[in-house]
Design an enzyme around this catalytic site. Structure first.
Site, PDB file in Angstrom:
ATOM      1  N   SER A  43     -26.735 -47.127 -50.426  1.00 23.96           N
ATOM      2  CA  SER A  43     -27.958 -46.318 -50.428  1.00 23.96           C
ATOM      3  C   SER A  43     -28.836 -46.624 -51.645  1.00 23.96           C
ATOM      4  O   SER A  43     -28.349 -46.759 -52.764  1.00 23.96           O
ATOM      5  CB  SER A  43     -27.574 -44.834 -50.454  1.00 23.96           C
ATOM      6  OG  SER A  43     -28.725 -44.040 -50.490  1.00 23.96           O
ATOM      7  N   SER A  68     -31.502 -42.181 -50.132  1.00 24.06           N
ATOM      8  CA  SER A  68     -31.284 -40.742 -49.938  1.00 24.06           C
ATOM      9  C   SER A  68     -32.614 -40.036 -49.692  1.00 24.06           C
ATOM     10  O   SER A  68     -33.581 -40.217 -50.435  1.00 24.06           O
ATOM     11  CB  SER A  68     -30.612 -40.128 -51.161  1.00 24.06           C
ATOM     12  OG  SER A  68     -29.319 -40.652 -51.306  1.00 24.06           O
ATOM     13  N   ALA A  92     -32.841 -44.923 -63.261  1.00 18.20           N
ATOM     14  CA  ALA A  92     -33.183 -43.503 -63.137  1.00 18.20           C
ATOM     15  C   ALA A  92     -34.469 -43.455 -62.327  1.00 18.20           C
ATOM     16  O   ALA A  92     -35.568 -43.420 -62.861  1.00 18.20           O
ATOM     17  CB  ALA A  92     -33.373 -42.855 -64.495  1.00 18.20           C
ATOM     18  N   CYS A 151     -26.580 -35.308 -56.760  1.00 15.19           N
ATOM     19  CA  CYS A 151     -27.905 -34.856 -57.197  1.00 15.19           C
ATOM     20  C   CYS A 151     -27.794 -33.503 -57.904  1.00 15.19           C
ATOM     21  O   CYS A 151     -26.811 -32.783 -57.715  1.00 15.19           O
ATOM     22  CB  CYS A 151     -28.849 -34.785 -56.008  1.00 15.19           C
ATOM     23  SG  CYS A 151     -28.096 -33.993 -54.623  1.00 15.19           S
ATOM     24  N   ILE A 212     -17.956 -45.183 -55.232  1.00 13.22           N
ATOM     25  CA  ILE A 212     -18.482 -44.091 -56.041  1.00 13.22           C
ATOM     26  C   ILE A 212     -20.002 -44.240 -56.184  1.00 13.22           C
ATOM     27  O   ILE A 212     -20.561 -45.309 -55.911  1.00 13.22           O
ATOM     28  CB  ILE A 212     -17.854 -44.076 -57.468  1.00 13.22           C
ATOM     29  CG1 ILE A 212     -18.089 -45.430 -58.145  1.00 13.22           C
ATOM     30  CG2 ILE A 212     -16.427 -43.675 -57.440  1.00 13.22           C
ATOM     31  CD1 ILE A 212     -17.625 -45.505 -59.606  1.00 13.22           C
TER      32      ILE A 212
HETATM   33  C1  LIG Z   1     -31.802 -48.745 -57.844  1.00  9.25           C
HETATM   34  C2  LIG Z   1     -30.701 -47.897 -57.289  1.00  9.25           C
HETATM   35  C3  LIG Z   1     -31.021 -46.807 -56.479  1.00  9.25           C
HETATM   36  C4  LIG Z   1     -29.997 -46.017 -55.934  1.00  9.25           C
HETATM   37  N1  LIG Z   1     -30.332 -44.974 -55.119  1.00  9.25           N
HETATM   38  C5  LIG Z   1     -29.342 -44.236 -54.541  1.00  9.25           C
HETATM   39  C6  LIG Z   1     -29.654 -43.215 -53.609  1.00  9.25           C
HETATM   40  O1  LIG Z   1     -30.820 -42.961 -53.256  1.00  9.25           O
HETATM   41  N2  LIG Z   1     -28.610 -42.488 -53.091  1.00  9.25           N
HETATM   42  C7  LIG Z   1     -27.299 -42.731 -53.403  1.00  9.25           C
HETATM   43  O2  LIG Z   1     -26.390 -42.058 -52.886  1.00  9.25           O
HETATM   44  N3  LIG Z   1     -26.979 -43.732 -54.266  1.00  9.25           N
HETATM   45  C8  LIG Z   1     -27.951 -44.477 -54.829  1.00  9.25           C
HETATM   46  N4  LIG Z   1     -27.636 -45.501 -55.682  1.00  9.25           N
HETATM   47  C9  LIG Z   1     -26.212 -45.779 -55.966  1.00  9.25           C
HETATM   48  C10 LIG Z   1     -25.667 -46.906 -55.066  1.00  9.25           C
HETATM   49  O3  LIG Z   1     -25.741 -46.561 -53.699  1.00  9.25           O
HETATM   50  C11 LIG Z   1     -24.198 -47.253 -55.455  1.00  9.25           C
HETATM   51  O4  LIG Z   1     -23.385 -46.116 -55.236  1.00  9.25           O
HETATM   52  C12 LIG Z   1     -24.073 -47.684 -56.907  1.00  9.25           C
HETATM   53  O5  LIG Z   1     -25.199 -48.449 -57.329  1.00  9.25           O
HETATM   54  C13 LIG Z   1     -22.811 -48.497 -57.156  1.00  9.25           C
HETATM   55  O6  LIG Z   1     -22.811 -49.689 -56.403  1.00  9.25           O
HETATM   56  P1  LIG Z   1     -23.268 -51.120 -57.026  1.00  9.25           P
HETATM   57  O7  LIG Z   1     -22.500 -51.302 -58.286  1.00  9.25           O
HETATM   58  O8  LIG Z   1     -22.929 -52.122 -55.948  1.00  9.25           O
HETATM   59  O9  LIG Z   1     -24.741 -51.032 -57.279  1.00  9.25           O
HETATM   60  C14 LIG Z   1     -28.635 -46.309 -56.237  1.00  9.25           C
HETATM   61  C15 LIG Z   1     -28.336 -47.404 -57.054  1.00  9.25           C
HETATM   62  C16 LIG Z   1     -29.327 -48.207 -57.564  1.00  9.25           C
HETATM   63  C17 LIG Z   1     -28.958 -49.382 -58.437  1.00  9.25           C
END
Ligand SMILES: Cc1cc2nc3c(=O)[nH]c(=O)nc-3n(C[C@H](O)[C@H](O)[C@H](O)COP(=O)(O)O)c2cc1C
Length: 325
Positions: A43, A68, A92, A151, A212
């Protein structure tokens, strides 16, 4: 040989047995639906561009998880919203999203015409607002909901809505009663008692757990002597968090029967295999997309297939949870 090549081969009516067996390496199931590959889009990282979704699936992604979506539109935080750190990223974004009304319109006008395997991620500040979102989207034909439980909770400003097992369970229970679709509960990264949390959401009716989300972190600029991100604190993602995510999946697998989706720092096939061995039935890829875009799915899928072949397995399901036995 993965990604685009896999999809192309799926369309072919070839009798070539080797091709067919190669395809079957990655086919799996999640909460009753069949997916052509166990690598999903995490996401948030690619926003919600319905035009792009078919290309993401073509590239080897099994399921897309939307950004989300909340009840009302949110602009999110001002720049800078993202920065690189050791072995990862800090972001952020502030849950920027178009709001539920606009998203429902896009589901109606774009998704209904060109459906893809989609999970809709939702966030809210109370269990009741989660259920309101579910009711608003439920008539559309997507696969499942992912509840973003990281959140802020308005009743308890500062803490995440899903960090306490009882609060997370309440959100799952109220959302569960509003839909027949599967519910994936996405675990915040810093849960103290992971088994207790996992049991609580399973008992409340969750169909899967995603682990996570990002980890609260900060980077300070030495010249300005101030935090780099406009929100000061951001979420750490990428390879830096992989061991935390693998440990979380391992602990969840020891505790519950429902499937687990692993996410955090996956860049290569070997990374994904580690999650499968820990107990994940599928994985999500986030930050790696920012670096290598859609090549990430092909790279991870190819790496997983090579590992399976090298170790004489014929399907990814055969290695789920092997680190426990
Ligand atoms: C730019 C960005 C935006 C994200 N937006 C969301 C979000 O809207 N909802 C959510 O549940 N997680 C969000 N995440 C978290 C990711 O879905 C994921 O759980 C987290 O980045 C760990 O995975 P990764 O190491 O492969 O990035 C976001 C992560 C990033 C880097």
């Amino acid at each position: 040989m993965a990604g685009k090549a896999i999809r192309k081969r799926q369309k072919e009516t070839s009798n070539d047995q080797e091709n067919l067996s190669t395809l079957s390496f990655l086919e799996t199931e999640l909460c009753g639906f069949k997916i052509h590959s166990p690598t999903m889009l995490a996401s948030g990282v690619l926003g919600i561009s319905f035009d792009l979704f078919p290309r993401i699936i073509e590239s080897g992604c099994g399921v897309i998880v939307s950004k989300s979506i909340g009840l009302e539109p949110r602009e999110g935080y001002g720049n800078p919203t993202m920065t690189g750190v050791e072995a990862g990223y800090l972001n952020a974004i502030g849950l920027a999203n178009p709001g539920s009304e606009e998203f429902a319109r896009e589901l109606e006008e774009e998704f209904s015409k060109k459906p893809v395997p989609l999970i809709v991620s939702i966030f809210a500040d109370s269990a009741e607002h989660f259920a309101d979102l579910v009711k608003r989207f439920d008539r559309f034909n997507f696969l499942a909901y992912e509840l973003n439980l990281s959140c802020p909770h308005v009743k308890d400003v500062g803490s995440e809505i899903g960090s306490e097992p009882a609060d997370a369970a309440e959100v799952v229970k109220v959302s569960r009663s509003a839909t027949g679709k599967p519910i994936f509960a996405k675990m915040p990264a810093t849960i103290i008692n992971v088994p207790e949390w996992a049991k609580a959401v399973e008992s409340a009716g969750a169909d899967a757990i995603v682990a996570i989300n990002t980890i609260r972190a900060m980077k300070i600029d030495l010249e300005s002597k101030k935090p780099v991100l406009s929100n000061k604190i951001g979420g750490l993602s990428g390879p830096a968090i992989k061991p935390v995510a693998v440990r979380s999946v391992y602990e969840i697998y020891e505790t519950v029967k429902i499937p687990i989706v692993g996410v955090g720092g996956i860049v290569s096939g070997e990374d994904a295999v580690e999650f499968f061995l820990a107990g994940a039935s599928a994985v999500e890829i986030g930050s790696a997309i920012g670096q290598d875009y859609l090549d990430s799915f092909e790279r991870v899928n190819t790496g997983v297939m090579k590992y399976l072949k090298r170790n004489s397995y014929s399907n990814v399901k055969e290695i789920v949870g092997l680190a426990h036995y």
